[in-house]
Design a protein around this motif. Structure first.
Motif, PDB file in Angstrom:
ATOM      1  N   ASN A  25     -45.216  60.941  48.001  1.00  0.00           N
ATOM      2  CA  ASN A  25     -44.174  60.149  48.640  1.00  0.00           C
ATOM      3  C   ASN A  25     -44.224  58.733  48.060  1.00  0.00           C
ATOM      4  OD1 ASN A  25     -42.509  58.692  50.284  1.00  0.00           O
ATOM      5  ND2 ASN A  25     -43.553  59.202  52.197  1.00  0.00           N
ATOM      6  N   PRO A  26     -43.207  58.314  47.310  1.00  0.00           N
ATOM      7  CA  PRO A  26     -43.229  56.998  46.665  1.00  0.00           C
ATOM      8  C   PRO A  26     -43.348  55.821  47.633  1.00  0.00           C
ATOM      9  CG  PRO A  26     -41.394  58.307  45.844  1.00  0.00           C
ATOM     10  CD  PRO A  26     -42.014  59.072  46.970  1.00  0.00           C
ATOM     11  N   ASN A  27     -43.090  56.028  48.904  1.00  0.00           N
ATOM     12  CA  ASN A  27     -43.192  54.941  49.881  1.00  0.00           C
ATOM     13  C   ASN A  27     -44.570  54.859  50.517  1.00  0.00           C
ATOM     14  OD1 ASN A  27     -40.492  54.195  49.553  1.00  0.00           O
ATOM     15  ND2 ASN A  27     -39.850  55.817  50.941  1.00  0.00           N
ATOM     16  N   ASN A  28     -45.526  55.638  50.024  1.00  0.00           N
ATOM     17  CA  ASN A  28     -46.850  55.693  50.630  1.00  0.00           C
ATOM     18  C   ASN A  28     -47.875  55.018  49.739  1.00  0.00           C
ATOM     19  OD1 ASN A  28     -49.524  57.026  51.327  1.00  0.00           O
ATOM     20  ND2 ASN A  28     -48.198  57.731  52.972  1.00  0.00           N
ATOM     21  N   LYS A  29     -48.873  54.336  50.338  1.00  0.00           N
ATOM     22  CA  LYS A  29     -49.876  53.643  49.539  1.00  0.00           C
ATOM     23  C   LYS A  29     -50.766  54.615  48.767  1.00  0.00           C
ATOM     24  CE  LYS A  29     -53.128  53.051  53.346  1.00  0.00           C
ATOM     25  NZ  LYS A  29     -53.849  52.098  54.175  1.00  0.00           N
ATOM     26  N   ALA A  30     -50.928  55.846  49.261  1.00  0.00           N
ATOM     27  CA  ALA A  30     -51.713  56.849  48.532  1.00  0.00           C
ATOM     28  C   ALA A  30     -51.007  57.234  47.229  1.00  0.00           C
ATOM     29  CB  ALA A  30     -51.942  58.082  49.395  1.00  0.00           C
ATOM     30  N   ASN A  34     -52.647  56.594  43.587  1.00  0.00           N
ATOM     31  CA  ASN A  34     -52.783  57.729  42.678  1.00  0.00           C
ATOM     32  C   ASN A  34     -52.110  57.424  41.340  1.00  0.00           C
ATOM     33  OD1 ASN A  34     -53.566  60.384  41.968  1.00  0.00           O
ATOM     34  ND2 ASN A  34     -51.533  61.130  42.471  1.00  0.00           N
ATOM     35  N   LYS A  35     -50.936  56.825  41.391  1.00  0.00           N
ATOM     36  CA  LYS A  35     -50.203  56.474  40.171  1.00  0.00           C
ATOM     37  C   LYS A  35     -50.989  55.454  39.350  1.00  0.00           C
ATOM     38  CE  LYS A  35     -45.659  54.931  38.680  1.00  0.00           C
ATOM     39  NZ  LYS A  35     -44.348  54.456  39.102  1.00  0.00           N
ATOM     40  N   GLU A  36     -51.550  54.456  40.010  1.00  0.00           N
ATOM     41  CA  GLU A  36     -52.346  53.437  39.328  1.00  0.00           C
ATOM     42  C   GLU A  36     -53.600  54.043  38.701  1.00  0.00           C
ATOM     43  OE1 GLU A  36     -53.694  49.884  37.791  1.00  0.00           O
ATOM     44  OE2 GLU A  36     -51.717  50.335  38.639  1.00  0.00           O
ATOM     45  N   ASN A  37     -54.280  54.908  39.436  1.00  0.00           N
ATOM     46  CA  ASN A  37     -55.491  55.543  38.905  1.00  0.00           C
ATOM     47  C   ASN A  37     -55.177  56.408  37.698  1.00  0.00           C
ATOM     48  OD1 ASN A  37     -57.174  54.391  40.776  1.00  0.00           O
ATOM     49  ND2 ASN A  37     -57.017  56.096  42.211  1.00  0.00           N
ATOM     50  N   ARG A  38     -54.072  57.121  37.741  1.00  0.00           N
ATOM     51  CA  ARG A  38     -53.686  57.968  36.602  1.00  0.00           C
ATOM     52  C   ARG A  38     -53.404  57.122  35.362  1.00  0.00           C
ATOM     53  NH1 ARG A  38     -51.900  63.310  37.193  1.00  0.00           N
ATOM     54  NH2 ARG A  38     -52.233  64.102  39.274  1.00  0.00           N
ATOM     55  N   SER A  39     -52.727  55.979  35.535  1.00  0.00           N
ATOM     56  CA  SER A  39     -52.405  55.141  34.382  1.00  0.00           C
ATOM     57  C   SER A  39     -53.674  54.514  33.806  1.00  0.00           C
ATOM     58  CB  SER A  39     -51.379  54.077  34.739  1.00  0.00           C
ATOM     59  OG  SER A  39     -51.921  53.125  35.619  1.00  0.00           O
TER      60      SER A  39
END
Length: 61
Positions: A25-30, A34-39
């Protein structure tokens, strides 16, 4: 037949379903974490530790 996206409620617990929904869910901090960790992992470079004058293990005799 279209491919289903997501996880089944028959094989996962309520907590697992909630965690999956939060990660997608793009509106969720998780989701953002997750997106930051992947990058970060994608851009990480590993040093293999070869010093100047050392070889990769083969012999040039």
């Amino acid at each position: 037949m279209a491919k289903k996206k997501g996880v089944s409620g028959k094989t996962h617990t309520k907590k697992q379903l909630d965690d999956y929904a939060n990660r997608n869910n793009p509106n969720n901090k998780a989701y953002k974490a997750n997106k930051e960790n992947r990058s970060v992992q994608k851009n990480k470079r590993y040093d293999i530790g070869i010093l100047e004058g050392e070889s990769y293990g083969w012999c040039d005799d």
